[in-house]
Design an enzyme around this catalytic site. Sequence first.
Site, PDB file in Angstrom:
ATOM      1  N   LYS A 276       2.318  -3.781   6.753  1.00 40.57           N
ATOM      2  CA  LYS A 276       2.610  -3.872   5.490  1.00 40.57           C
ATOM      3  C   LYS A 276       4.277  -3.633   5.395  1.00 40.57           C
ATOM      4  O   LYS A 276       4.798  -4.376   4.341  1.00 40.57           O
ATOM      5  CB  LYS A 276       2.071  -2.866   4.628  1.00 40.57           C
ATOM      6  CG  LYS A 276       0.457  -3.115   4.497  1.00 40.57           C
ATOM      7  CD  LYS A 276       0.112  -4.192   3.429  1.00 40.57           C
ATOM      8  CE  LYS A 276      -1.249  -4.491   3.516  1.00 40.57           C
ATOM      9  NZ  LYS A 276      -1.809  -5.565   3.138  1.00 40.57           N
TER      10      LYS A 276
ATOM     11  N   TYR B  81      -1.488  -1.027  10.973  1.00 37.50           N
ATOM     12  CA  TYR B  81      -1.794  -1.540   9.614  1.00 37.50           C
ATOM     13  C   TYR B  81      -0.585  -1.144   8.645  1.00 37.50           C
ATOM     14  O   TYR B  81      -0.173  -2.184   8.001  1.00 37.50           O
ATOM     15  CB  TYR B  81      -3.171  -0.828   8.932  1.00 37.50           C
ATOM     16  CG  TYR B  81      -3.399  -1.191   7.656  1.00 37.50           C
ATOM     17  CD1 TYR B  81      -3.708  -2.401   6.953  1.00 37.50           C
ATOM     18  CD2 TYR B  81      -3.190  -0.221   6.537  1.00 37.50           C
ATOM     19  CE1 TYR B  81      -3.730  -2.601   5.631  1.00 37.50           C
ATOM     20  CE2 TYR B  81      -3.187  -0.377   5.142  1.00 37.50           C
ATOM     21  CZ  TYR B  81      -3.674  -1.333   4.775  1.00 37.50           C
ATOM     22  OH  TYR B  81      -3.645  -1.920   3.503  1.00 37.50           O
TER      23      TYR B  81
ATOM     24  N   SER C 110       0.931  -1.193  -0.003  1.00 33.01           N
ATOM     25  CA  SER C 110      -0.079  -0.011  -0.140  1.00 33.01           C
ATOM     26  C   SER C 110       0.950   1.386  -0.068  1.00 33.01           C
ATOM     27  O   SER C 110       2.036   1.393   0.556  1.00 33.01           O
ATOM     28  CB  SER C 110      -0.837  -0.036   1.287  1.00 33.01           C
ATOM     29  OG  SER C 110      -1.353   1.260   1.523  1.00 33.01           O
TER      30      SER C 110
HETATM   31  P1  NAD Z   1     -11.043  -6.597   1.379  1.00 27.43           P
HETATM   32  O1  NAD Z   1     -11.217  -6.576   2.909  1.00 27.43           O
HETATM   33  O2  NAD Z   1     -12.376  -6.534   0.472  1.00 27.43           O
HETATM   34  O3  NAD Z   1     -10.395  -7.996   1.019  1.00 27.43           O
HETATM   35  C1  NAD Z   1      -9.619  -8.688   2.012  1.00 27.43           C
HETATM   36  C2  NAD Z   1      -9.922 -10.297   1.774  1.00 27.43           C
HETATM   37  O4  NAD Z   1      -9.373 -11.052   2.803  1.00 27.43           O
HETATM   38  C3  NAD Z   1     -11.468 -10.411   2.599  1.00 27.43           C
HETATM   39  O5  NAD Z   1     -12.426 -10.967   1.571  1.00 27.43           O
HETATM   40  C4  NAD Z   1     -11.287 -11.058   3.884  1.00 27.43           C
HETATM   41  O6  NAD Z   1     -12.587 -11.724   4.213  1.00 27.43           O
HETATM   42  C5  NAD Z   1     -10.113 -11.760   3.745  1.00 27.43           C
HETATM   43  N1  NAD Z   1      -9.157 -12.270   4.742  1.00 27.43           N
HETATM   44  C6  NAD Z   1      -8.886 -11.309   5.810  1.00 27.43           C
HETATM   45  N2  NAD Z   1      -8.151 -12.050   6.786  1.00 27.43           N
HETATM   46  C7  NAD Z   1      -8.166 -13.346   6.248  1.00 27.43           C
HETATM   47  C8  NAD Z   1      -7.416 -14.344   6.723  1.00 27.43           C
HETATM   48  N3  NAD Z   1      -6.720 -14.333   7.852  1.00 27.43           N
HETATM   49  N4  NAD Z   1      -7.738 -15.650   5.982  1.00 27.43           N
HETATM   50  C9  NAD Z   1      -8.351 -15.727   4.999  1.00 27.43           C
HETATM   51  N5  NAD Z   1      -9.108 -14.483   4.342  1.00 27.43           N
HETATM   52  C10 NAD Z   1      -8.856 -13.502   5.153  1.00 27.43           C
HETATM   53  O7  NAD Z   1      -9.848  -5.643   1.019  1.00 27.43           O
HETATM   54  P2  NAD Z   1      -9.522  -5.171  -0.317  1.00 27.43           P
HETATM   55  O8  NAD Z   1      -9.536  -4.001  -0.440  1.00 27.43           O
HETATM   56  O9  NAD Z   1      -9.896  -6.210  -1.423  1.00 27.43           O
HETATM   57  O10 NAD Z   1      -7.684  -5.264  -0.027  1.00 27.43           O
HETATM   58  C11 NAD Z   1      -7.060  -6.452  -0.402  1.00 27.43           C
HETATM   59  C12 NAD Z   1      -5.658  -6.040  -0.083  1.00 27.43           C
HETATM   60  O11 NAD Z   1      -5.280  -4.988  -0.687  1.00 27.43           O
HETATM   61  C13 NAD Z   1      -5.488  -5.845   1.365  1.00 27.43           C
HETATM   62  O12 NAD Z   1      -4.122  -6.726   1.574  1.00 27.43           O
HETATM   63  C14 NAD Z   1      -5.236  -4.723   1.621  1.00 27.43           C
HETATM   64  O13 NAD Z   1      -4.457  -4.393   2.681  1.00 27.43           O
HETATM   65  C15 NAD Z   1      -4.589  -4.267   0.367  1.00 27.43           C
HETATM   66  N6  NAD Z   1      -4.881  -2.698  -0.125  1.00 27.43           N
HETATM   67  C16 NAD Z   1      -6.289  -2.253  -0.325  1.00 27.43           C
HETATM   68  C17 NAD Z   1      -6.375  -1.007  -0.337  1.00 27.43           C
HETATM   69  C18 NAD Z   1      -7.545  -0.490  -0.522  1.00 27.43           C
HETATM   70  O14 NAD Z   1      -7.931   0.886  -0.389  1.00 27.43           O
HETATM   71  N7  NAD Z   1      -8.718  -1.263  -0.691  1.00 27.43           N
HETATM   72  C19 NAD Z   1      -5.317  -0.024  -0.720  1.00 27.43           C
HETATM   73  C20 NAD Z   1      -3.989  -0.404  -0.482  1.00 27.43           C
HETATM   74  C21 NAD Z   1      -3.889  -1.724  -0.383  1.00 27.43           C
END
Ligand code: NAD
Length: 337
Positions: free
Chosen positions: A152, A148, A124
């Site tokens: 990362k 958080y 991120s």
């Molecule tokens: P999201 O919450 O929609 O997706 C994450 C998924 O991981 C969820 O479906 C959740 O149920 C699952 N999950 C969490 N912990 C788990 C575990 N221990 N075992 C199995 N499944 C688990 O989030 P997203 O927006 O799709 O983000 C995906 C990735 O991208 C994450 O790593 C997040 O940190 C990163 N990210 C997101 C953003 C954003 O703004 N959306 C920005 C930068 C980085």
Amino acid sequence: MNILVTGGTGYIGSHTSLRLIEAGHRPVLLDNLCNSSATVLDRIATLTGTRPTFIQGDIRDRPLLDRVLREEKIEAVIHFAALKAVGESVEHPLAYYDNNVGGTLVLLAAMQAAGVRTLVFSSSATVYGAAQQMPLREDAPLSATSPYGHSKLMIEQMLSDMAAADPRWSFTSLRYFNPVGAHESGLIGEAPQGIPNNLMPYIAQVAVGRRAALRVFGNTYPTPDGTGVRDYIHVLDLADGHLAALDHGHGRPGLQVFNLGSGQGHSVLEVLGAFSRACGRDLPCEIHPPRPGDVASSWADPTRAQAVLGWRARRSLDQMCADTWRWQSTYPQGYDA
Ligand code: NAD
Ligand code: UDP
């Protein structure tokens, strides 16, 4: 390729899985559904004609990972699974270290044992901390302002150390800027639980009548209109970035780091204006004090991804808003309403 997609039913994981299927790969989705719905699997099936293999489970479950890597003949992993709410991470740091860092540790150990050595990781722009100089390049100083963000950073460090220890590992860390938007069909999109923390889903809920007005967090930043500036990237452009990273990274030793952003900043009021055009009416807003910990501006220098991966963000802010609006107006309550 057979690709394990952790967090595959989540917002970015679901769009990426769809793209993987369209590109001829076989994604195997692993998710504990703590922040997503299995309904998305039906939608992916409708859109692609293929229902992806889904395993409900946790990345911290080592025996499960061992079995999935072996039985599904996994060749590479895209690792989305994480908790991602910055404020919640400040209140519950241990849960974030356990899930994000601990979960990644278990995943890497299982991959090592199974001889699966290609991983694309969801990092991120938060790893740039409170950086002042824009645009952000991959070699900008790193820091974190929340558990958080620390999680990362710790994972990137783990990947770097492992790549140094064993040249058979191939790691790609993708630093996302602000993912927004939805599939153009309106069938899949972002469905946050509770009050959205992020700007675009909040505006979308104002547009659909679930919230009264956008709260603009600060209008005296040193930006053109005083509101915060961010680099918004369409989730399908982001999904395509993962395919490019996988193509490039598979079998290539070491840790590669890329920004995935558009390279363009947009203010809160610009986004509100674009969404108002998309939904056809002026959306109300009220000015609130700045949100603690927010930086004034953040946008990417995405030239490395373009030069090395041949990838760049293509979709405009108007398209991001139009696609979000199509999804939000079709499914105002998200997946399980
Ligand atoms: P999201 O919450 O929609 O997706 C994450 C998924 O991981 C969820 O479906 C959740 O149920 C699952 N999950 C969490 N912990 C788990 C575990 N221990 N075992 C199995 N499944 C688990 O989030 P997203 O927006 O799709 O983000 C995906 C990735 O991208 C994450 O790593 C997040 O940190 C990163 N990210 C997101 C953003 C954003 O703004 N959306 C920005 C930068 C980085
Ligand atoms: N923002 C806002 N109201 C909201 C949510 C966000 O004014 O309800 C602002 C926030 O202060 C920032 C921008 O919108 O300037 C993007 O915030 P978001 O939480 O989506 O992304 P991040 O700050 O994590 O980059």
